[in-house]
Design a protein around this motif. Structure first.
Motif, short mmCIF file in Angstrom:
data_model
loop_
_atom_site.label_atom_id
_atom_site.label_comp_id
_atom_site.label_asym_id
_atom_site.label_seq_id
_atom_site.Cartn_x
_atom_site.Cartn_y
_atom_site.Cartn_z
N UNK A 81 15.06 36.95 30.52
CA UNK A 81 15.87 35.74 30.58
C UNK A 81 17.16 36.02 31.34
N UNK A 82 17.63 35.00 32.01
CA UNK A 82 18.90 35.11 32.72
C UNK A 82 19.65 33.80 32.51
N UNK A 83 20.77 33.91 31.82
CA UNK A 83 21.61 32.74 31.59
C UNK A 83 22.94 33.01 32.25
N UNK A 84 23.35 32.14 33.13
CA UNK A 84 24.55 32.47 33.90
C UNK A 84 25.50 31.28 34.04
N UNK A 85 26.77 31.59 33.89
CA UNK A 85 27.82 30.64 34.25
C UNK A 85 28.66 31.34 35.30
N UNK A 86 28.72 30.80 36.48
CA UNK A 86 29.54 31.43 37.51
C UNK A 86 30.56 30.40 37.99
N UNK A 87 31.82 30.73 37.79
CA UNK A 87 32.88 29.80 38.16
C UNK A 87 33.69 30.39 39.31
N UNK A 88 33.92 29.60 40.32
CA UNK A 88 34.77 30.09 41.40
C UNK A 88 35.85 29.06 41.67
N UNK A 89 37.04 29.57 41.93
CA UNK A 89 38.19 28.70 42.19
C UNK A 89 39.00 29.40 43.28
N UNK A 90 40.07 28.76 43.75
CA UNK A 90 40.89 29.41 44.78
C UNK A 90 40.04 29.81 45.97
N UNK A 91 40.16 31.08 46.37
CA UNK A 91 39.39 31.58 47.52
C UNK A 91 38.23 32.48 47.09
N UNK A 92 37.85 32.39 45.85
CA UNK A 92 36.81 33.29 45.36
C UNK A 92 35.47 33.05 46.06
N UNK A 93 34.71 34.13 46.18
CA UNK A 93 33.36 34.04 46.73
C UNK A 93 32.41 34.64 45.72
N UNK A 94 31.43 33.86 45.30
CA UNK A 94 30.46 34.35 44.35
C UNK A 94 29.08 34.26 44.97
#
Ligand SMILES: Nc1ncnc2c1ncn2[C@@H]1O[C@H](COP(=O)(O)OP(=O)(O)OP(=O)(O)O)[C@@H](O)[C@H]1O
Ligand SMILES: [Mg+2]
Lengths: 253, 506
Positions: free
Chosen positions: B353-366
């Protein structure tokens, strides 16, 4: 009689530049219930949005005061904390946010804005459950995400629940009767009537006399083409049911 | 969810663009000479008193790394990293040999205190932190269980500084210690499993890690044992110009169960810092590993200066039949995130299983996602990814689901939802699906939506501020994933989500 809400010479338009509210005057005194009736597209919901401070509705002229304070100078959340409550014609859904969570967030945000102490979770839950019971709202519904999958009638009952919890000073009810069956209509009307108070004023927007049989207004206004074209007593609503709006639309045009 | 209000308060208290963990601890440290060479590696290995085979293993990886080139396929951009301009080993200089928590440099203890990480067992045992546990209620008005015990291994720069609850775990037969210690105390176990999930040749960053990793956590749960408490590691980068390369190895033997939590922070700095960790999980027959991460490395400032480059290789091997590995991640920090926690579903009937929350703000790179590699029969996997992009950030989900020729009856369900806040950010979904076995059933759903102005107005009309409204709506959006986190972490994650979205609107 002290004025709760005073609207003078109000003009408002939407982003496209289209003028929707065109010269509106209205005074709601404390303790009064005003009904606003009028044809589709006349600008009734727009008026409610302008009062609540929704972005995208620009006031181009006129003034609005609540308890003598300049309402138009306040941000939307400040207006809410000052007691402006809008029961939405189409309540919004918020997936993943339990109704109770939402109620708590709203309640405590307003308290905090007014510099009052927040209510502890157990106390708040108790209060919400008591109100919910009077509105025939199932306790299970409070756990469900806000308005998600709620029937039309359930959404309107939920709006009433929020209003009763927040105890606003100015209630604007936008077609709270639409989507309600006869029994639910009575339940909601009872809920609204329970909120009638000497310090509180209400604007009830509706198309049907039916609602006004239960929530008896002090004053009825006919709203057409962006302004009030006629004002009368409770019997005006009954008259409208018989004649329709045709005469006012031509008058306003 | 009692935390929503807390979340909201928290947001109010903090100015936009203030990373809460951005302090530096002034402490004497011992560093390897700058730059990377065989000597650096010998230095690290000698510092750790490693067995000879370990040094050889590292050197082999290093020689291999010299022949490799940095990958460029991810949707991230950054200036070239000068690997000779970094320190590869930094240890807080011990005043003397540490036998108990009381002897740890108080500055380090203070750091963990500021981070809210309990290193003092006694406090947790006595419940000092939450006297009013009974008053806590969730959204349904039901009482929330009081704070559970969590064993913590704290890694400060390159070195593990403290591991709590050692004795209690020992009684259960659980081994939980810094990997450097495990290399000395349980060399055979380490040698048996190290590099068997992520080989030294795996990829540029993993190979680099194999050469220079300095510490990390080692966990072994013996057959049939259910680990009596949550295990947790907190990683903290403190030193300037120091790369952090942890190595985590977790083995759940037959029928064992463990839940492991990982948290990370770093001070606020103008220059970028490199973080290249490797995590290997091995689940034998009927075993289950639950691995949760709340990643909150420094993301850089509002102009995009500074922040951590997070290039991590995480992989779990469901080696035994009926085994299960579950990754849950909340990614809010780092300037760049390059991370794909994956599962190799080798055992028959195993599941990932893979549960993910990825938040990016500003100049972030995900650029993050997962790989589910179905090899055994009747294996199943589930992917729930929630990406939230705000500011001028770019947020990419990259996923691979593949079924091997012999993987009959493989099943996958993938749901990727992206939420955009504002119109200067981007969300991208890059799913790869390969089914070499015709009986595979793979389902994929993806949605991208903008946060609704009408919904925000509805919240604001009820008295919430714009930021509170965004926090509430986003927390609702990610709820399915938050629910996968252990309670303690879920509350923390919720706060973090709201904080990381500061300044994302208006
Ligand atoms: N955001 C908007 N964009 C475009 N048109 C708008 C917008 N808001 C309102 N209008 C238009 O303004 C007019 C007034 O709308 P409003 O919703 O206020 O009417 P109403 O009196 O509430 O009607 P009803 O009785 O059908 O609810 C309509 O013609 C509507 O289409
Ligand atoms: Mg309307």
């Amino acid at each position: 009689m002290t004025a709760l809400l005073e609207i003078k010479g109000l003009h408002a338009e939407i982003a496209s530049g289209r003028k929707i509210i065109q010269g509106l005057d209205l005074t709601v005194n404390k303790g009064e219930i005003h009904a606003i009736m009028g044809p589709n597209g006349a600008g009734k919901s727009t008026l409610s949005y302008v009062l609540a401070g929704k972005p995208g509705y620009e006031v181009t002229a006129g003034e609005v005061t609540l308890n003598g304070e300049d309402l138009l100078a306040m941000s939307a959340d400040e207006r809410a904390a000052k007691g402006v409550f809008l029961a939405f014609q189409y309540p919004l859904e918020i997936p993943g946010v339990a109704t109770l969570t939402f109620l708590r967030a709203a309640f405590n945000a307003q308290r905090k804005a007014r510099g009052e102490a927040e209510l502890s979770s157990p106390d708040l839950i108790k209060r919400v459950r008591e109100i919910a019971k009077t509105l025939n709202i199932d306790a299970d519904m409070l756990k469900r995400p806000l308005n998600v999958g709620f029937s039309g009638g359930e959404k309107k009952r939920n709006e009433t629940l929020q209003m009763a919890l927040l105890q606003p000073s100015l209630c604007v009810l936008d077609e709270t009767d639409s989507g309600l069956d006869i029994d639910a209509l009575k339940v909601v009307a009872n809920g609204v009537n329970a909120l009638r108070a000497a310090e509180r004023g209400m604007i009830v927007i509706t198309h049907y006399q039916r609602l006004l049989d239960y929530i008896v207004p002090d004053i009825v206004h006919v709203f057409a083409a962006g302004r009030i074209v006629r004002t009368g007593g409770a019997d005006l609503a009954r008259e409208l049911e018989a004649t329709g709006y045709a005469q006012y639309q031509s008058e306003a045009a | 969810m009692a935390a929503v209000q807390e979340t909201i308060d928290r947001v109010k208290d903090i100015d936009v663009d203030q990373y809460r963990y951005g302090f530096e601890t002034v402490i004497e440290s011992e560093k390897a000479p700058k730059g990377l060479s065989e000597d650096t590696i010998r230095f690290i290995s000698a510092k750790k008193n490693e067995p000879a085979w370990m040094l050889e293993w590292r050197l082999e990886a290093y020689r291999r790394w010299l022949t490799m080139t940095e990958p460029t396929w991810a949707r991230v951009g950054y200036p070239k990293i000068d690997y000779q301009d970094l320190y590869y080993y930094s240890a807080p200089k011990p005043k003397k040999k540490v036998a108990s928590l009381d002897e740890i440099d108080p500055e380090i203890l203070k750091t963990y205190e500021k981070l809210g990480i309990p290193l003092r067992e006694v406090e947790i045992l006595e419940g000092v932190e939450r006297p009013a546990a009974a008053a806590e209620t969730d959204a349904d008005g039901e009482a929330v269980a009081p704070r559970t015990k969590i064993a913590v291994d704290a890694v400060f720069d390159s070195v593990s500084v403290a591991t709590t609850f050692k004795e209690e775990l020992k009684k259960a037969g659980v081994i939980f210690m810094p990997i450097s210690e495990a290399l000395r105390e349980h060399p055979d176990l380490v040698q048996k499993y190290l590099g068997t999930v992520v080989p030294t040749t795996d990829n540029y960053f993993a190979t680099l890690n194999s050469a220079v990793f300095s510490d990390g956590s080692f966990v072994y749960i013996p057959p049939g044992v259910r680990c009596p408490m949550e295990l947790s590691t907190y990683f903290r980068i403190n030193e300037r110009n120091t790369g952090q390369f942890e190595r985590t190895l977790i083995i759940a033997d037959k029928g064992a169960y463990v839940s492991y939590l990982e948290g990370c922070t770093a001070p606020q700095r103008d220059e970028n810092q490199l973080h290249a960790a490797v995590v290997e999980l091995v689940a034998l027959d009927d075993a289950e590993i639950k691995y949760s991460t709340v990643q909150n490395w420094y993301p850089g400032n509002s102009e995009g200066v500074g922040g951590i480059y997070n290039f991590v290789t995480k992989r779990g091997d469901c080696r035994g039949a009926n085994s299960k590995i579950s990754w849950t991640q909340v990614e809010t920090g780092s300037a760049i995130t390059w991370k794909y926690p994956s599962c190799i579903l080798r055992g028959d009937n195993s599941s990932g299983e893979f549960y993910s929350i990825a938040i990016s703000n500003g100049f972030q790179q995900v650029d993050s996602g997962t790989k589910m590699i179905h090899l055994g029969k009747n294996t199943s996997s589930r992917i729930i990814s929630k990406g939230i992009a705000a500011g001028k950030s770019q947020n990419t989900y990259r996923g691979l689901v593949s079924a091997h020729r012999k993987a009959s009856g493989a099943r996958n369900f993938t749901a990727c939802d992206s939420l955009l806040i504002g119109d200067k950010c981007g969300a991208h979904t890059v799913p790869y699906i390969e089914a070499k076995n015709s009986s595979a059933v793979f389902e994929h759903e993806a949605t991208t939506s903008k946060i609704s102005e009408d919904v925000l107005f509805y919240c604001i009309q009820r008295g919430l501020s714009q930021e509170e409204a965004v926090g509430l709506v986003v927390n609702g959006f990610v709820k399915d994933v938050l629910q996968q986190l252990p309670m303690e972490f879920a509350v923390e994650a919720q706060k973090l989500i709201s904080i990381s979205l500061e300044g994302s609107v208006g």
